[in-house]
Design an enzyme around this catalytic site. Structure first.
Site, mmCIF file in Angstrom:
data_model
loop_
_atom_site.group_PDB
_atom_site.id
_atom_site.type_symbol
_atom_site.label_atom_id
_atom_site.label_comp_id
_atom_site.label_asym_id
_atom_site.label_seq_id
_atom_site.Cartn_x
_atom_site.Cartn_y
_atom_site.Cartn_z
ATOM 1 N N HIS A 35 0.836 -1.378 -0.123
ATOM 2 C CA HIS A 35 -0.065 0.020 0.223
ATOM 3 C C HIS A 35 0.766 1.293 0.091
ATOM 4 O O HIS A 35 0.587 2.250 -0.068
ATOM 5 C CB HIS A 35 -0.999 0.069 1.306
ATOM 6 C CG HIS A 35 -0.428 0.317 2.664
ATOM 7 N ND1 HIS A 35 0.531 -0.778 3.182
ATOM 8 C CD2 HIS A 35 -0.193 1.551 3.069
ATOM 9 C CE1 HIS A 35 1.066 -0.020 4.144
ATOM 10 N NE2 HIS A 35 0.587 1.197 4.222
HETATM 11 C C1 UD1 Z 1 -2.070 5.500 5.134
HETATM 12 C C2 UD1 Z 1 -0.877 6.405 5.911
HETATM 13 C C3 UD1 Z 1 0.147 5.377 5.789
HETATM 14 C C4 UD1 Z 1 -0.213 4.169 6.334
HETATM 15 C C5 UD1 Z 1 -1.493 3.753 5.984
HETATM 16 C C6 UD1 Z 1 -2.289 2.424 6.632
HETATM 17 C C7 UD1 Z 1 -0.337 8.771 5.280
HETATM 18 C C8 UD1 Z 1 0.303 9.752 4.335
HETATM 19 N N1 UD1 Z 1 -0.277 7.577 4.914
HETATM 20 O O1 UD1 Z 1 -1.919 5.645 3.863
HETATM 21 O O2 UD1 Z 1 1.358 5.728 6.242
HETATM 22 O O3 UD1 Z 1 0.735 3.133 6.205
HETATM 23 O O4 UD1 Z 1 -2.665 4.601 6.039
HETATM 24 O O5 UD1 Z 1 -2.904 1.661 5.979
HETATM 25 O O6 UD1 Z 1 -1.136 9.178 6.086
HETATM 26 N N2 UD1 Z 1 -9.373 4.575 0.910
HETATM 27 C C9 UD1 Z 1 -10.607 4.050 0.911
HETATM 28 N N3 UD1 Z 1 -11.165 3.697 2.014
HETATM 29 C C10 UD1 Z 1 -10.650 3.867 3.075
HETATM 30 C C11 UD1 Z 1 -9.343 4.279 3.241
HETATM 31 C C12 UD1 Z 1 -8.690 4.688 2.312
HETATM 32 O O7 UD1 Z 1 -11.146 3.794 -0.235
HETATM 33 O O8 UD1 Z 1 -11.219 3.428 4.223
HETATM 34 C C13 UD1 Z 1 -8.767 5.036 -0.158
HETATM 35 C C14 UD1 Z 1 -8.963 6.431 -0.686
HETATM 36 O O9 UD1 Z 1 -9.030 6.589 -2.023
HETATM 37 C C15 UD1 Z 1 -7.854 7.311 -0.308
HETATM 38 C C16 UD1 Z 1 -6.557 6.244 -0.601
HETATM 39 O O10 UD1 Z 1 -7.383 5.039 -0.237
HETATM 40 O O11 UD1 Z 1 -7.833 8.561 -0.965
HETATM 41 C C17 UD1 Z 1 -5.606 6.712 0.272
HETATM 42 O O12 UD1 Z 1 -5.867 6.596 1.703
HETATM 43 P P1 UD1 Z 1 -4.953 7.828 2.548
HETATM 44 O O13 UD1 Z 1 -5.512 7.402 4.197
HETATM 45 O O14 UD1 Z 1 -4.907 8.920 2.116
HETATM 46 O O15 UD1 Z 1 -3.454 6.847 2.594
HETATM 47 P P2 UD1 Z 1 -2.993 5.263 2.945
HETATM 48 O O16 UD1 Z 1 -2.490 4.947 1.691
HETATM 49 O O17 UD1 Z 1 -4.225 4.598 3.245
HETATM 50 N N1 UDP Z 2 -3.695 -5.281 8.808
HETATM 51 C C1 UDP Z 2 -5.069 -5.817 8.941
HETATM 52 N N2 UDP Z 2 -5.831 -6.203 7.855
HETATM 53 C C2 UDP Z 2 -5.075 -6.185 6.514
HETATM 54 C C3 UDP Z 2 -3.709 -5.751 6.568
HETATM 55 C C4 UDP Z 2 -2.903 -5.098 7.652
HETATM 56 O O1 UDP Z 2 -5.533 -6.165 9.902
HETATM 57 O O2 UDP Z 2 -5.820 -6.560 5.876
HETATM 58 C C5 UDP Z 2 -3.089 -4.872 10.266
HETATM 59 C C6 UDP Z 2 -1.635 -5.638 10.347
HETATM 60 O O3 UDP Z 2 -1.750 -6.786 10.991
HETATM 61 C C7 UDP Z 2 -1.036 -4.454 11.160
HETATM 62 C C8 UDP Z 2 -1.553 -3.200 10.607
HETATM 63 O O4 UDP Z 2 -2.755 -3.549 10.127
HETATM 64 O O5 UDP Z 2 -1.320 -4.709 12.372
HETATM 65 C C9 UDP Z 2 -0.646 -2.641 9.738
HETATM 66 O O6 UDP Z 2 -1.242 -1.599 8.924
HETATM 67 P P1 UDP Z 2 -0.873 -0.971 7.579
HETATM 68 O O7 UDP Z 2 -0.164 -2.196 6.791
HETATM 69 O O8 UDP Z 2 -1.945 -0.548 6.909
HETATM 70 O O9 UDP Z 2 -0.060 0.164 7.873
HETATM 71 P P2 UDP Z 2 1.527 0.571 8.155
HETATM 72 O O10 UDP Z 2 1.967 -0.573 9.363
HETATM 73 O O11 UDP Z 2 2.213 0.418 6.935
HETATM 74 O O12 UDP Z 2 1.480 2.106 8.221
#
Ligand code: UD1
Ligand code: UDP
Length: 355
Positions: free
Chosen positions: A206
């Protein structure tokens, strides 16, 4: 007794997991006001974690999801200031390195409220990562800095941050140790997907540097398709969007599923033969569980998992990923790098003695 008020700010999936043990630890000494920025909003990216871990529903949900980084962070800052004005917290608590973290940190600093950062001091030394900017800025305005590792303490010292720094271990280790038994008992994901222990791999992608770069995405997905096992791939919404936009074809050994809850994710990690990921949290969980981790990035904040021999920074080159998968099988002891499951209790105690 007059409890001091802590405003805890969460917004993204890993923050719900990190906040869960901390909330439990704070409960006896503080009034906690839980603020969800809304950064993650799908049921499977947010609410499922609250219900599985029996967390209290947020007191405020700001509903700020999607949008550009600046827009998202700016809107959060505006709304958080209003909430702080209403709640008048004695301390603001933020987690990790997302835009919700930075917005919470800035809002606290501008309102003159003491700020505590859980997972302070992590560095990738890659300023192109939005998370790196969020971490550095948050650490530099924090009053209390809760570091999970020695490396994190050393990183802060290099930047001149010494006061208020506490090495407490990692709250994700607390969460994992606390929830593993429930995950084993409650998760049915292996049966549902017809998976056998040790006979599948598990992948998550991601990180923006991977999803938003067609070449890198293609290279990773191609590698997953060349692995000699089935690959379970819970797909983050951002990644699904890019796979669709780029019209990437998916090999038949890859099982794309919706993001799973924490219990299913722990169960999937426990029984897989290899994790391939660009997630931060999953690199640690792989180490704690004792599964080899191929990290699809060029650098990591969790450097101790690499030096301990259980994590390999492989990047995104297709052949390198496949060769590493086929040839690398770590074994041996795993030192308790992330504490003993009592980090949250230490955090609560330290906040208590500093307010
Ligand atoms: C964010 C964090 C990242 C973290 C990740 C965990 C920032 C800059 N990034 O990245 O550090 O590792 O969360 O998972 O804060 N979206 C949906 N549904 C949701 C959430 C997101 O559709 O419930 C889609 C939307 O199109 C959104 C895109 O995902 O624009 C990205 O979501 P966003 O929260 O901006 O960044 P992440 O890539 O999730
Ligand atoms: N995780 C989860 N379901 C998923 C993917 C990740 O519960 O489908 C959990 C994972 O076990 C860990 C946390 O989410 O505890 C990690 O989050 P993510 O990878 O989204 O973000 P990051 O740690 O890179 O910020």
């Amino acid at each position: 007794m007059n409890f001091k008020t802590i405003a805890s700010i969460v917004g993204a999936r890993p923050q719900f997991i990190k906040a869960s043990p901390v909330s439990r630890a704070l409960a006896s000494d503080f009034k906690e006001v839980f603020i969800h920025t809304g950064q993650h909003y799908d049921y499977g990216m947010s609410e499922i974690f609250f219900s599985e871990m029996e967390m209290r529903a947020p007191d405020f949900n700001l509903g700020i999801g999607g949008g550009s980084h600046g827009e998202q962070t700016g809107k959060m800052l505006i709304e958080l200031e209003k909430v702080f004005d209403q709640v008048k917290p004695d301390c603001v608590l933020v987690y990790g390195d997302t835009n919700s973290t930075l917005a919470g940190a800035l809002a606290a600093a501008k309102a003159g409220i003491p700020l505590a950062h859980v997972e302070a001091g992590l560095r990738s030394y890659n300023r192109a990562m939005p998370e790196e900017v969020n971490r550095v800025l948050t650490d530099h305005i924090s009053t209390l800095l809760f570091c999970p590792t020695d490396a994190a303490v050393a990183n802060l010292a290099k930047e001149g941050i010494i006061g208020g720094v506490h090495r407490v271990g990692d709250v994700m280790c607390d969460a994992l140790l606390y929830n593993l038994v429930s995950a084993r008992a409650k998760s049915k994901i292996l049966e549902q997907l017809n998976l056998k222990e040790g006979e599948y791999s598990l992948a998550t992608i991601h990180r923006a540097a991977n999803t938003d770069d067609a070449k890198r995405m293609l290279s990773i997905v191609k590698a997953l398709g060349m692995l000699p096992t089935q690959v379970v791939f819970p797909v983050h919404p951002r990644t699904r969007k890019m796979i669709q936009e780029l019209n990437i074809s998916i090999s038949s050994n890859i099982l794309m599923i919706e993001p799973v809850g924490y219990f299913d994710m722990l169960a999937l990690q426990e029984s897989t033969n290899c994790i391939l990921t660009d997630s931060g949290g999953i690199q640690k969980e792989a180490y704690l569980i004792g599964v080899r981790c191929i990290t699809l990035r060029e650098e990591t904040e969790w450097v101790e998992t690499v030096s301990a021999g259980w994590n390999k920074l492989v990047g995104v080159d297709t052949n390198k990923i496949v060769d590493t998968y086929n040839s690398w099988h770590p074994h041996g002891d795993r030192a308790p790098l992330y504490g003993d499951g009592h980090s949250a209790a230490q955090i609560s105690k330290i906040i208590s003695s500093n307010l």
